[in-house]
Design a protein around this motif. Structure first.
Motif, short mmCIF file in Angstrom:
data_model
loop_
_atom_site.label_atom_id
_atom_site.label_comp_id
_atom_site.label_asym_id
_atom_site.label_seq_id
_atom_site.Cartn_x
_atom_site.Cartn_y
_atom_site.Cartn_z
N ASP A 49 0.83 -1.21 0.00
CA ASP A 49 0.00 0.00 0.00
C ASP A 49 0.86 1.26 0.00
N PHE A 50 1.97 1.23 0.74
CA PHE A 50 2.87 2.38 0.81
C PHE A 50 3.45 2.70 -0.57
N VAL A 51 3.93 1.68 -1.26
CA VAL A 51 4.54 1.87 -2.58
C VAL A 51 3.50 2.39 -3.57
N LEU A 52 2.32 1.79 -3.58
CA LEU A 52 1.28 2.25 -4.51
C LEU A 52 0.83 3.67 -4.20
N LYS A 53 0.74 4.00 -2.92
CA LYS A 53 0.35 5.35 -2.53
C LYS A 53 1.39 6.36 -3.02
N LYS A 54 2.66 6.02 -2.87
CA LYS A 54 3.74 6.90 -3.33
C LYS A 54 3.70 7.02 -4.86
N LEU A 55 3.49 5.91 -5.55
CA LEU A 55 3.42 5.94 -7.01
C LEU A 55 2.27 6.83 -7.47
N HIS A 56 1.11 6.68 -6.88
CA HIS A 56 -0.04 7.51 -7.26
C HIS A 56 0.24 8.99 -7.00
N ALA A 57 0.90 9.29 -5.90
CA ALA A 57 1.26 10.68 -5.60
C ALA A 57 2.25 11.21 -6.63
N ASP A 58 3.22 10.39 -7.00
CA ASP A 58 4.20 10.81 -8.01
C ASP A 58 3.54 11.00 -9.37
N LEU A 59 2.60 10.14 -9.70
CA LEU A 59 1.92 10.26 -11.00
C LEU A 59 1.03 11.50 -11.06
N LYS A 60 0.51 11.94 -9.91
CA LYS A 60 -0.29 13.18 -9.90
C LYS A 60 0.58 14.38 -10.24
N GLN A 61 1.87 14.28 -9.98
CA GLN A 61 2.82 15.36 -10.28
C GLN A 61 3.52 15.15 -11.63
N PHE A 62 3.21 14.07 -12.29
CA PHE A 62 3.89 13.69 -13.53
C PHE A 62 3.18 14.32 -14.72
N HIS A 63 3.64 15.50 -15.09
CA HIS A 63 3.04 16.21 -16.22
C HIS A 63 4.12 16.43 -17.27
N ASN A 64 3.70 16.58 -18.51
CA ASN A 64 4.64 16.84 -19.60
C ASN A 64 5.80 15.85 -19.58
N PRO A 65 5.52 14.59 -19.87
CA PRO A 65 6.52 13.54 -19.73
C PRO A 65 7.66 13.62 -20.75
N SER A 66 8.60 14.49 -20.46
CA SER A 66 9.79 14.60 -21.29
C SER A 66 10.59 13.30 -21.16
N SER A 67 11.65 13.21 -21.94
CA SER A 67 12.48 12.00 -21.87
C SER A 67 13.10 11.85 -20.48
N ASP A 68 13.56 12.96 -19.89
CA ASP A 68 14.17 12.87 -18.56
C ASP A 68 13.17 12.43 -17.49
N LYS A 69 11.98 13.01 -17.52
CA LYS A 69 10.96 12.64 -16.53
C LYS A 69 10.54 11.18 -16.69
N THR A 70 10.39 10.75 -17.94
CA THR A 70 9.99 9.37 -18.21
C THR A 70 11.08 8.41 -17.76
N LYS A 71 12.32 8.73 -18.10
CA LYS A 71 13.45 7.90 -17.69
C LYS A 71 13.50 7.79 -16.16
N ARG A 72 13.40 8.92 -15.49
CA ARG A 72 13.52 8.97 -14.03
C ARG A 72 12.44 8.13 -13.34
N ILE A 73 11.19 8.25 -13.76
CA ILE A 73 10.12 7.54 -13.05
C ILE A 73 10.18 6.03 -13.31
N PHE A 74 10.56 5.64 -14.53
CA PHE A 74 10.71 4.20 -14.80
C PHE A 74 11.91 3.63 -14.04
N GLN A 75 12.99 4.41 -13.95
CA GLN A 75 14.15 3.94 -13.19
C GLN A 75 13.83 3.81 -11.71
N GLU A 76 13.11 4.80 -11.19
CA GLU A 76 12.80 4.79 -9.77
C GLU A 76 11.93 3.60 -9.38
N TYR A 77 10.94 3.29 -10.20
CA TYR A 77 9.99 2.24 -9.82
C TYR A 77 10.32 0.87 -10.40
#
Length: 180
Positions: free
Chosen positions: A75-103
């Motif tokens: 639940d903690f991981v999914l809650k964090k992911l959902h919070a991160d995705l709410k802030q995930f706008h304009n998915p540039s290459s750097d943002k996309t790379k970072r979120i896939f690497q993180e998770y």
């Protein structure tokens, strides 16, 4: 093919339909309000990309968390992911790379390779389109003081961005499937 890819195929149709509407009303000279269809098409194409990235990440994380689903850790991981995705706008290459690497521990941008595109060119092209999307969203048609104003996006550019996003999603989906 992931569920995210299947949803993307439905979502990208909005951009394709806007292009078709533009073509249907594009006479010589085109109506002054026809340009809005191209800007909207650009926004919808990149929105389909953003939705794909979010859906694909959620899809993979739900698989990975299957064993701990419903537990404090899951639940903690999914809650964090959902919070991160709410802030995930304009998915540039750097943002996309970072979120896939993180998770997922995966640099999806390394898989962005297809005819005439290597990962560096795909990253640069995506970033350019993301910038143009920002202009389309935040800048209405400029005020014209008599001189014609260039359109933000030309018809052939909209066709190119749709094709580019489709290939980007296809290569991302394949890379994630083959890497996890």
């Amino acid at each position: 093919m992931s569920r995210a890819y299947q949803s993307f195929e439905y979502g990208i149709k909005d951009a394709e339909e806007l292009l078709a509407h533009f073509d249907a009303i594009n006479v010589n000279p085109p109506p002054s309000n026809a340009e809005v269809l191209k800007r909207a098409g650009l926004v919808m194409a990149l929105t389909a990309w953003e939705t794909y990235v979010e859906d694909r990440l959620l899809e993979e994380m739900n698989k990975k968390l299957g064993v701990v689903a419903g537990s404090y850790v899951g639940d903690f991981v999914l809650k964090k992911l959902h919070a991160d995705l709410k802030q995930f706008h304009n998915p540039s290459s750097d943002k996309t790379k970072r979120i896939f690497q993180e998770y997922l521990g995966l640099d999806v941008t390394e898989g962005w390779s297809w005819a005439n595109y290597d990962p560096a060119k795909a990253r640069s092209t995506l970033n350019s389109w993301i910038g143009k999307r920002g202009d389309a969203v935040h800048r209405s048609k400029p005020i014209n003081n008599g001189a014609p104003v260039a359109h933000l996006i030309k018809r052939d550019e909209l066709e190119k961005v749709i094709r580019f996003i489709k290939e980007l999603v296809r290569s991302t989906d394949t890379y994630v499937d083959n890497s996890l």
